[in-house]
Design a protein around this motif. Sequence first.
Motif, short mmCIF file in Angstrom:
data_model
loop_
_atom_site.label_atom_id
_atom_site.label_comp_id
_atom_site.label_asym_id
_atom_site.label_seq_id
_atom_site.Cartn_x
_atom_site.Cartn_y
_atom_site.Cartn_z
N MET A 147 0.71 -1.01 -0.07
CA MET A 147 0.06 0.16 -0.25
C MET A 147 0.50 1.59 0.50
O MET A 147 0.46 2.76 -0.27
N SER A 148 1.92 0.82 0.43
CA SER A 148 3.13 2.09 0.08
C SER A 148 3.11 2.70 -1.74
O SER A 148 3.77 2.09 -2.22
N SER A 149 2.44 4.19 -1.48
CA SER A 149 2.66 4.73 -3.47
C SER A 149 4.23 4.43 -3.71
O SER A 149 4.18 4.74 -4.26
N CYS A 150 5.08 4.96 -3.26
CA CYS A 150 6.47 5.14 -3.51
C CYS A 150 6.83 4.02 -3.50
O CYS A 150 7.59 3.77 -4.95
N SER A 151 6.66 2.78 -3.17
CA SER A 151 7.42 1.80 -3.43
C SER A 151 6.57 1.38 -4.60
O SER A 151 7.52 0.68 -5.25
N ARG A 152 5.71 1.54 -4.94
CA ARG A 152 4.57 1.14 -5.85
C ARG A 152 5.37 2.12 -7.78
O ARG A 152 5.51 1.22 -8.78
N ARG A 153 5.68 2.71 -7.42
CA ARG A 153 6.44 3.81 -7.80
C ARG A 153 7.68 2.75 -8.81
O ARG A 153 7.82 2.75 -9.85
N ASP A 210 20.93 -3.73 -5.09
CA ASP A 210 21.35 -4.12 -6.20
C ASP A 210 22.41 -4.67 -6.11
O ASP A 210 23.54 -3.74 -5.87
N GLY A 211 22.56 -6.29 -5.92
CA GLY A 211 24.35 -6.77 -5.33
C GLY A 211 25.20 -5.44 -3.73
O GLY A 211 24.14 -5.86 -2.92
N THR A 212 25.83 -5.22 -4.10
CA THR A 212 26.31 -4.30 -3.45
C THR A 212 25.74 -2.76 -2.57
O THR A 212 26.42 -2.06 -2.51
N THR A 213 25.10 -2.47 -3.79
CA THR A 213 24.31 -1.31 -3.92
C THR A 213 23.46 -0.78 -3.27
O THR A 213 22.54 -1.42 -3.41
N GLU A 214 23.11 0.13 -2.37
CA GLU A 214 21.97 0.01 -1.59
C GLU A 214 21.70 1.71 -1.56
O GLU A 214 22.64 2.71 -1.77
N VAL A 215 20.18 1.87 -2.16
CA VAL A 215 19.62 3.09 -2.98
C VAL A 215 18.48 3.19 -1.27
O VAL A 215 17.52 2.38 -2.48
N SER A 216 17.66 4.24 -1.41
CA SER A 216 17.28 4.03 -0.55
C SER A 216 16.68 5.77 -0.92
O SER A 216 16.94 6.70 -1.63
N ASP A 217 15.00 5.92 -1.19
CA ASP A 217 13.96 6.89 -1.55
C ASP A 217 14.06 6.66 -3.27
O ASP A 217 14.44 5.98 -3.77
N SER A 218 12.62 7.13 -3.18
CA SER A 218 11.36 6.22 -4.54
C SER A 218 12.30 7.20 -5.83
O SER A 218 12.57 6.88 -6.64
N PRO A 231 -5.22 2.34 9.45
CA PRO A 231 -4.01 3.17 9.37
C PRO A 231 -2.86 2.67 9.95
O PRO A 231 -2.03 3.54 9.84
N SER A 232 -2.51 1.72 11.10
CA SER A 232 -1.60 1.29 11.81
C SER A 232 -0.56 1.04 10.37
O SER A 232 0.34 0.49 10.31
N ASP A 233 -1.07 0.13 9.67
CA ASP A 233 -0.31 -0.67 8.22
C ASP A 233 0.52 0.62 7.63
O ASP A 233 1.63 0.18 6.76
N PHE A 234 0.40 1.84 7.57
CA PHE A 234 1.23 3.23 6.77
C PHE A 234 2.09 4.24 7.80
O PHE A 234 2.76 4.37 7.38
N ILE A 235 2.53 3.76 9.01
CA ILE A 235 3.00 4.33 10.17
C ILE A 235 3.96 4.86 9.60
O ILE A 235 4.46 6.08 9.50
N LYS A 236 4.89 3.88 8.84
CA LYS A 236 6.48 4.91 8.16
C LYS A 236 6.56 4.55 7.34
O LYS A 236 7.61 3.93 6.46
N LEU A 237 5.47 4.27 6.54
CA LEU A 237 5.48 4.43 4.48
C LEU A 237 5.64 5.18 4.24
O LEU A 237 4.79 6.35 5.13
N GLN A 238 6.31 5.67 2.93
CA GLN A 238 6.13 6.95 2.68
C GLN A 238 5.86 6.68 0.72
O GLN A 238 5.97 5.91 0.08
#
Length: 219
Positions: free
Chosen positions: A16-22, A61-69, A212-219
């Motif tokens: 349900m995270s819109s950023c994850s969906r992107r 991605d292998g040894t690469t870590e990327v956060s934020d959509s 709503p509790s499921d979205f506490i840390k979703l961005q």
Amino acid sequence: MEQESETTMKLFSHPMSSCSRRVRLALHLKGLKYECINVTSVGDPELLKVNPMGYVPALVDGTTEVSDSYAILLYLEEKFPQHALLPQDLIKKSINYQVASIVSSSIQPLQNMTLVNYIGELVSPDEKLPWAQYHIRKGFVALEKLLANHAGKYATGDEIFLADLYLAPQIDNALNRYSVDMTDFPLLLKLNKAYSEVLSFQQILADKPQEPSDFIKLQ
């Protein structure tokens, strides 16, 4: 240009995270294999190793870590050129950037459940929905005007680009989570119909809203 990694990428996500969906939409459009790890609890230790903020999405991605959509999408675009997320035309490219900015900066954070729940605690539970609807509508007014002279079948023409990856989850949120009256946004409704006819969009946007509790840390 580098090609797909030998190891399967891992995406920390939530349905349900819109950023994850992107990001999931981009991965599907580019035909990339990945393992989707759905985060089910606040403070997931594996997620925190990748993103100390504890937010999804986060990509390994292998040894690469990327956060934020946004960072993830640009990383994927640079590394995997198939199905470009940005058009070559400079004007249309700028429109894609503007749509992404409006959704990610002026709409999504203000209707995120973390803030919406805080408004409910600070003011009144009755103010949660009007707060979210107001900020979504304000952003939609800008998007409707911005895209008026650029939209085709999709946001900036007849191909799916970055703007569509931001719009589809946001419109879905507006309709199905926040019951926004879309009467004033015929163009966005037209785009939403086009998205509903794309298989990858159908699959990724099919999940139903949860508590709503499921979205506490979703961005």
